[in-house]
Scaffold this active site. Sequence first.
Site, PDB file in Angstrom:
ATOM      1  N   ASN A 232      12.232  76.033  30.959  1.00 26.82           N
ATOM      2  CA  ASN A 232      12.597  74.748  30.356  1.00 26.82           C
ATOM      3  C   ASN A 232      12.603  74.991  28.851  1.00 26.82           C
ATOM      4  OD1 ASN A 232      12.916  72.135  29.515  1.00 26.82           O
ATOM      5  ND2 ASN A 232      11.192  71.307  30.680  1.00 26.82           N
TER       6      ASN A 232
ATOM      7  N   ARG B 287      16.109  74.595  33.830  1.00 30.19           N
ATOM      8  CA  ARG B 287      16.334  73.157  33.725  1.00 30.19           C
ATOM      9  C   ARG B 287      17.520  72.958  32.775  1.00 30.19           C
ATOM     10  NH1 ARG B 287      13.145  68.392  30.528  1.00 30.19           N
ATOM     11  NH2 ARG B 287      14.436  66.754  31.387  1.00 30.19           N
TER      12      ARG B 287
ATOM     13  N   HIS C 102      16.461  62.738  34.147  1.00 27.43           N
ATOM     14  CA  HIS C 102      15.121  62.896  34.748  1.00 27.43           C
ATOM     15  C   HIS C 102      15.191  63.059  36.263  1.00 27.43           C
ATOM     16  CE1 HIS C 102      13.537  60.735  30.956  1.00 27.43           C
ATOM     17  NE2 HIS C 102      13.294  62.026  30.847  1.00 27.43           N
TER      18      HIS C 102
ATOM     19  N   HIS D 178       9.343  57.094  34.904  1.00 24.25           N
ATOM     20  CA  HIS D 178       9.080  58.391  34.264  1.00 24.25           C
ATOM     21  C   HIS D 178       8.882  58.095  32.789  1.00 24.25           C
ATOM     22  CE1 HIS D 178       9.692  62.830  33.626  1.00 24.25           C
ATOM     23  NE2 HIS D 178       9.907  62.347  32.405  1.00 24.25           N
ATOM     24  N   LEU D 179       7.623  58.045  32.362  1.00 26.48           N
ATOM     25  CA  LEU D 179       7.314  57.650  30.991  1.00 26.48           C
ATOM     26  C   LEU D 179       6.686  58.829  30.260  1.00 26.48           C
ATOM     27  CD1 LEU D 179       5.689  54.162  31.800  1.00 26.48           C
ATOM     28  CD2 LEU D 179       8.107  54.684  31.375  1.00 26.48           C
ATOM     29  N   GLY D 180       7.522  59.573  29.556  1.00 24.07           N
ATOM     30  CA  GLY D 180       7.037  60.679  28.741  1.00 24.07           C
ATOM     31  C   GLY D 180       7.643  60.539  27.364  1.00 24.07           C
TER      32      GLY D 180
ATOM     33  N   ARG E 113      13.805  58.373  20.633  1.00 27.60           N
ATOM     34  CA  ARG E 113      15.144  57.854  20.946  1.00 27.60           C
ATOM     35  C   ARG E 113      15.093  56.342  21.104  1.00 27.60           C
ATOM     36  NH1 ARG E 113      16.225  61.696  25.952  1.00 27.60           N
ATOM     37  NH2 ARG E 113      14.279  62.713  25.367  1.00 27.60           N
TER      38      ARG E 113
ATOM     39  N   ASP F 297       3.873  59.814  19.379  1.00 27.29           N
ATOM     40  CA  ASP F 297       2.844  60.204  20.350  1.00 27.29           C
ATOM     41  C   ASP F 297       2.020  58.976  20.749  1.00 27.29           C
ATOM     42  OD1 ASP F 297       0.426  61.166  21.535  1.00 27.29           O
ATOM     43  OD2 ASP F 297       0.836  63.131  20.668  1.00 27.29           O
ATOM     44  N   MET F 298       2.075  58.634  22.020  1.00 26.63           N
ATOM     45  CA  MET F 298       1.376  57.440  22.498  1.00 26.63           C
ATOM     46  C   MET F 298      -0.125  57.488  22.207  1.00 26.63           C
ATOM     47  SD  MET F 298       1.556  54.497  23.779  1.00 26.63           S
ATOM     48  CE  MET F 298       3.018  54.066  24.711  1.00 26.63           C
ATOM     49  N   ARG F 299      -0.716  58.677  22.247  1.00 27.88           N
ATOM     50  CA  ARG F 299      -2.162  58.770  21.972  1.00 27.88           C
ATOM     51  C   ARG F 299      -2.482  58.303  20.560  1.00 27.88           C
ATOM     52  NH1 ARG F 299      -2.136  64.696  24.441  1.00 27.88           N
ATOM     53  NH2 ARG F 299      -0.145  64.471  23.413  1.00 27.88           N
TER      54      ARG F 299
ATOM     55  N   GLY G 256       3.993  62.165  31.046  1.00 29.10           N
ATOM     56  CA  GLY G 256       2.855  62.147  30.115  1.00 29.10           C
ATOM     57  C   GLY G 256       2.176  60.798  29.937  1.00 29.10           C
TER      58      GLY G 256
ATOM     59  N   GLU H 178       8.544  68.941  37.838  1.00 31.53           N
ATOM     60  CA  GLU H 178       9.973  69.282  37.761  1.00 31.53           C
ATOM     61  C   GLU H 178      10.202  70.768  38.032  1.00 31.53           C
ATOM     62  OE1 GLU H 178       9.406  67.220  34.106  1.00 31.53           O
ATOM     63  OE2 GLU H 178      11.408  66.367  34.203  1.00 31.53           O
TER      64      GLU H 178
HETATM   65  P1  AMP Z   1       5.765  64.275  28.325  1.00 29.64           P
HETATM   66  O1  AMP Z   1       7.092  64.224  27.612  1.00 29.64           O
HETATM   67  O2  AMP Z   1       5.873  63.946  29.777  1.00 29.64           O
HETATM   68  O3  AMP Z   1       4.998  65.541  28.072  1.00 29.64           O
HETATM   69  O4  AMP Z   1       4.868  63.102  27.703  1.00 29.64           O
HETATM   70  C1  AMP Z   1       4.552  63.049  26.334  1.00 29.64           C
HETATM   71  C2  AMP Z   1       3.923  61.693  26.054  1.00 29.64           C
HETATM   72  O5  AMP Z   1       2.756  61.542  26.869  1.00 29.64           O
HETATM   73  C3  AMP Z   1       3.451  61.523  24.600  1.00 29.64           C
HETATM   74  O6  AMP Z   1       3.775  60.218  24.133  1.00 29.64           O
HETATM   75  C4  AMP Z   1       1.957  61.652  24.723  1.00 29.64           C
HETATM   76  O7  AMP Z   1       1.279  60.930  23.738  1.00 29.64           O
HETATM   77  C5  AMP Z   1       1.696  61.027  26.068  1.00 29.64           C
HETATM   78  N1  AMP Z   1       0.394  61.430  26.578  1.00 29.64           N
HETATM   79  C6  AMP Z   1      -0.023  62.670  26.962  1.00 29.64           C
HETATM   80  N2  AMP Z   1      -1.332  62.661  27.292  1.00 29.64           N
HETATM   81  C7  AMP Z   1      -1.761  61.384  27.100  1.00 29.64           C
HETATM   82  C8  AMP Z   1      -3.009  60.721  27.250  1.00 29.64           C
HETATM   83  N3  AMP Z   1      -4.094  61.375  27.665  1.00 29.64           N
HETATM   84  N4  AMP Z   1      -3.061  59.391  26.963  1.00 29.64           N
HETATM   85  C9  AMP Z   1      -1.985  58.731  26.539  1.00 29.64           C
HETATM   86  N5  AMP Z   1      -0.768  59.298  26.373  1.00 29.64           N
HETATM   87  C10 AMP Z   1      -0.655  60.603  26.642  1.00 29.64           C
END
Ligand code: AMP
Length: 402
Positions: free
Chosen positions: A9, A94, A182, A209-211, A242, A284-286, A331, A381
């Site tokens: 990927n 991918r 996705h 699918h929330l990443g 995006r 970054d959601m965190r 994520g 994936e």
């Molecule tokens: P992905 O693209 O699937 O790798 O997801 C990335 C997203 O997942 C980013 O916004 C990260 O902040 C969020 N994420 C990953 N780990 C955590 C966590 N422990 N708590 C909250 N959000 C997370």
Amino acid sequence: MIPALIILNAGSSSLKFQVFEIVDDAEPRLVWKGLYEGLGGAAHFIVRHAGGADLDEMSWASADVFGHEEALMHLVSWLRGHQDGRKLAAIGHRVVHGGEAFPGPELVDESVLRSLETLVPLAPLHQPHNLKPIQIMRRRLPELPQVACFDTAFHQSQSDIASLFALPQEIRERGVRRYGFHGLSYDYIASVLKDYDPHLAEGRVIVAHLGNGASLCALRGGTSIATTMGFSALDGLPMGTRCGAVDAGVVFYMLREMKLTPEAAERMLYTKSGLLGVSGLSNDMRVLRERATTNPDAKRAIDLFVYRITREIGSLVAALGGIDGLIFTAGIGENDVATRAEVTNSLGWLGLVLDEAANRTGGPRISSGQGPTAWVIPTNEELVIARQTRSLLGATQASLAS
Ligand code: AMP
């Protein structure tokens, strides 16, 4: 010799890989997973055992000019050094966009590669990076079979109406329609749903699918009937960087009134919008969760994200004619307890009841009551790419090893 597959990927400066063994008809078995990052600059390589324990690590200085090509050659030679009875049989990639021409995985030859290159304008953030390792490996190891597995393919089951834009024929004939993305993730979820709830696997399910990229998919009996992403990976939900769905008039405004070039407008919509654009802080959601109590813009970005998810779920419930289950993955979906709680609680009108304790511990079932159920299911994936690569090249160990 046991056939092994590398699953790749590729991003602009990173290369995620997993190595699977193929033993008889069993599910491909993960052996190692790893990552090259900082490619083109100060690059770093890390590889772990399937269980997560660190195995090897290496760094290069910027002056070493260590890019995608060097990383791929390093990976092949690292694998040779750790062969242990395995033989590299193929690479599965991918590839975000398969367009209309590729409704399923495809063994890559020169004409396939050329056809995939024409899709770059449809997914400028991903497609060129996905194709780069294919081009390199065709040059460096031309005998090695390479299989492209597409994020669009899973949505080929959608009806003509679901994939249609209300645009004149002359633009539709150019392949301008809703494709959806996705798909490798949705394919995985659809394939394991029966292990969680056999009844649900036959029913009306919405997968979130929330990443960093985010979309929703409506499944009926495990088949995609609608999704929030469309022609490009820009549509639907707001994402890390995006914008998600915006009125097309906004783009004209950017070009005409703000005098942005198409490239600058594209960059703004793909890389400066979404959670990052609204918060002005981070994609970054965190980080946003940490700051949400003191920074109103961080809170606003999260609130918009959740609001758009719940509105789009309403739309997919209409497309499905009801809902039996809601799945969170990727994520944010797998890890962010608060996003799952906010989305599920706002769907009480559908009969969804959050089980707060189960949500805090990650479920997998996070709902209670008699209504539709909600679940957390980690996506995979890479396993789908390994499955598709294996089945395209021949299901048996003997044919892969030959
Ligand atoms: P992905 O693209 O699937 O790798 O997801 C990335 C997203 O997942 C980013 O916004 C990260 O902040 C969020 N994420 C990953 N780990 C955590 C966590 N422990 N708590 C909250 N959000 C997370």
